[in-house]
Design an enzyme around this catalytic site. Structure first.
Site, short mmCIF file in Angstrom:
data_model
loop_
_atom_site.label_atom_id
_atom_site.label_comp_id
_atom_site.label_asym_id
_atom_site.label_seq_id
_atom_site.Cartn_x
_atom_site.Cartn_y
_atom_site.Cartn_z
N GLY A 141 80.26 17.27 21.60
CA GLY A 141 79.11 18.06 21.21
C GLY A 141 78.18 17.26 20.31
O GLY A 141 78.63 16.45 19.50
N THR A 184 80.75 14.14 14.14
CA THR A 184 81.21 15.50 14.40
C THR A 184 80.85 16.36 13.20
O THR A 184 81.07 15.95 12.06
CB THR A 184 82.72 15.61 14.67
OG1 THR A 184 83.09 17.00 14.71
CG2 THR A 184 83.56 14.94 13.63
N ILE A 185 80.32 17.55 13.45
CA ILE A 185 80.05 18.46 12.34
C ILE A 185 81.35 18.99 11.76
O ILE A 185 81.37 19.50 10.64
CB ILE A 185 79.15 19.63 12.77
CG1 ILE A 185 79.84 20.49 13.84
CG2 ILE A 185 77.79 19.14 13.24
CD1 ILE A 185 79.12 21.80 14.12
N ASP A 186 82.46 18.85 12.51
CA ASP A 186 83.75 19.37 12.04
C ASP A 186 84.32 18.56 10.87
O ASP A 186 85.15 19.06 10.11
CB ASP A 186 84.78 19.36 13.18
CG ASP A 186 84.37 20.22 14.36
OD1 ASP A 186 83.43 21.04 14.19
OD2 ASP A 186 84.95 20.06 15.44
#
Length: 384
Positions: A12, A134-136
C-alpha cells in the site's frame, strides 16, 4: 562498465512513497556508473509481465510525482513463487540491471532477501536493496518507517478536530467510533492520543491490535466513560480481534482481516446503550492526505532513496537502508545499512513502556518518540 538500475513500489502507498522514488531516481541520474533507470509497473508484476518503463528521461515528471499521493509506479501485493524468482533473476540479467531497489514493507523485505540469496548462490553480481515504507511502522530494523509520521500526523490532527466537534454537540452526539489502519501493531492507533493531556480527553478509549478483547468489556468500558463524561470517542484498529464480534474475511493474498469491524461495533453500542453513535473510517486518507504530510517524513523518505543507491553502488546487497535515532530533542537520525537476514518477517510491536493501557494514553517516552515525526515540538509538561 556501466550498469542499469530498476525501482519498484510495493504494498500500500504512503503519503511520501513518491518522494523516495524521487530520491532514488535523482541519485541514480547523477551516478556516472549507472546508464539507464527503469521503473517496475506494479512491483514484481511489472517484471513478470514485462511492464517496465524508462525513468531516465522523466526527471521533471518524477519531481512532480513526488508531491502526489498514491504509488506513481503502481503498488502490488503479489507473492512470488519459486518459478517467479528464477524469471525475475533472468530478466534482470537480460536487461543488464545491476541494482534492484524495492520500496516496501515486511513482505517486500522477504522478497529482497530471497532475491539476494538466490543471486549470490548463482554467482550473480546484482545488488538488492529494500527502502522501507509503511504507515504501520511495524518494520523491524529501523527506528521508524517513512509514511508513519504523516499517518500519525493525519490521525492525531483529525482526532483533535472531531473532538472539538463532539464537545460542541455533547447534548446530541454521544459516541464516536473511529476505525484506524495500522496492521497488527499499535503504532498508528496509539498516535490518535498524542494530544491527550488528561485521561478524559478525546479519545477516551484507545484499543491496540496486539491483544484480543471481549465485546462485553468494550461495551462496559464505553458505558463507564459515558456516565463520567457525557460523550465518548473510541479508537478501533481494523486488525483488532474482538471476541464475540467476528467478521473475518480475506484479501486477495489470503491474509485475514476484520472487514467492517468498526461499523459492526457501532451497531452493538446502539443496541446495548441506546445512544446515538457516529462512525468514522478515514481508510485510505491515512495514505493520501498530502495536505497533512509531515515535513520530517518527506525529507527522510527522499534521503533514504538517495542513500539506497549509494549503498548499492558501494557493493551492499541483501539489506535495507534504516533510520537510527541519535536524539529526540533536538531530533536527529542517521541512515545505516541493516542486514535483512536478521529482520525479515519480524513485525515490530509498540513497546509496552510507550503506552498506559489503564488510562488509554501514551507515556512520556512515546510522546518524545513520536512528536518529532509529526513536526511538533515535544511538550515539556503533560498529565499522564
Amino acid at each position: 562498465m556501466k550498469t542499469n538500475i530498476i525501482i519498484g513500489q510495493s504494498g500500500g502507498p504512503t503519503p511520501v512513497i513518491n518522494m523516495t522514488l524521487r530520491g532514488v531516481v535523482e541519485e541514480a541520474y547523477h551516478a556516472e556508473s549507472i546508464d539507464q533507470i527503469y521503473g517496475m509497473r506494479h512491483g514484481l508484476e511489472g517484471i513478470l509481465g514485462k511492464g517496465m518503463i524508462s525513468l531516465h528521461e522523466k526527471m521533471e515528471a518524477v519531481t512532480k510525482w513526488s508531491e502526489q499521493p498514491g504509488a506513481i509506479l503502481g503498488g502490488s501485493r503479489y507473492a512470488p513463487d519459486e518459478t517467479d524468482f528464477e524469471k525475475i533473476l533472468c530478466f534482470l540479467e537480460e536487461k543488464n540491471i545491476g541494482i534492484f531497489c524495492y520500496i516496501g514493507g515486511n513482505g517486500s523485505s522477504r522478497t529482497v532477501a530471497e532475491l539476494h540469496r538466490r543471486a549470490k548462490k548463482a554467482g550473480k553480481s546484482i545488488r538488492f536493496v529494500l527502502i522501507p515504507k509503511t504507515i504501520d511502522n511495524d518494520l523491524s530494523g529501523t527506528d521508524h518507517t517513512p509514511g508513519y509520521g504523516s499517518g500519525a500526523k493525519f490521525l492525531s490532527e483529525t482526532v483533535k478536530w472531531i473532538g472539538t466537534d463532539m464537545a460542541s454537540m455533547r447534548t446530541y452526539d454521544k459516541i464516536e467510533v473511529m476505525e484506524v489502519m495500522g496492521g497488527n501493531s499499535g503504532w498508528l492507533a496509539a498516535s490518535s492520543a498524542l494530544y491527550k493531556e488528561h485521561q478524559d480527553d478525546y479519545p477516551q478509549l484507545v484499543y491496540l491490535p496486539d491483544q484480543s478483547i471481549q465485546l462485553t468489556n468494550i461495551l462496559i468500558d464505553i458505558e463507564r466513560v459515558y456516565e463520567r463524561t457525557g460523550s465518548v470517542m473510541v479508537i478501533i484498529p481494523d486488525h483488532l480481534h474482538i471476541a464475540g464480534l467476528s467478521l473475518h474475511t480475506h484479501d486477495p493474498t489470503g491474509r485475514r482481516y476484520n472487514g467492517g469491524i468498526g461499523f459492526r461495533l457501532v451497531q452493538q453500542i446502539q443496541d446495548y446503550l441506546g445512544l446515538k453513535t457516529r462512525f468514522t473510517a478515514p481508510s485510505t486518507l491515512f495514505r493520501t492526505s498530502v495536505n497533512l504530510v509531515s515535513g520530517t517524513d518527506r525529507l527522510e523518505a527522499y534521503q533514504l532513496g538517495r542513500q539506497a543507491v549509494r549503498y548499492a553502488l558501494a557493493g551492499y546487497s541483501g539489506g535495507m537502508v534504516g533510520l537510527h535515532r541519535l536524539s529526540n530533542e533536538p531530533y536527529e537520525c542517521t541512515i545505516q545499512w541493516v542486514d535483512l537476514l536478521e529482520h525479515t518477517s519480524l513485525e515490530k510491536p509498540l513497546p509496552s513502556h510507550y503506552w498506559d493501557r489503564e488510562k488509554h494514553m501514551p507515556t512520556r517516552q512515546f510522546i518524545e518518540y513520536a512528536f518529532p515525526l509529526i513536526d511538533s515540538g515535544i511538550p515539556h509538561s503533560i498529565s499522564l
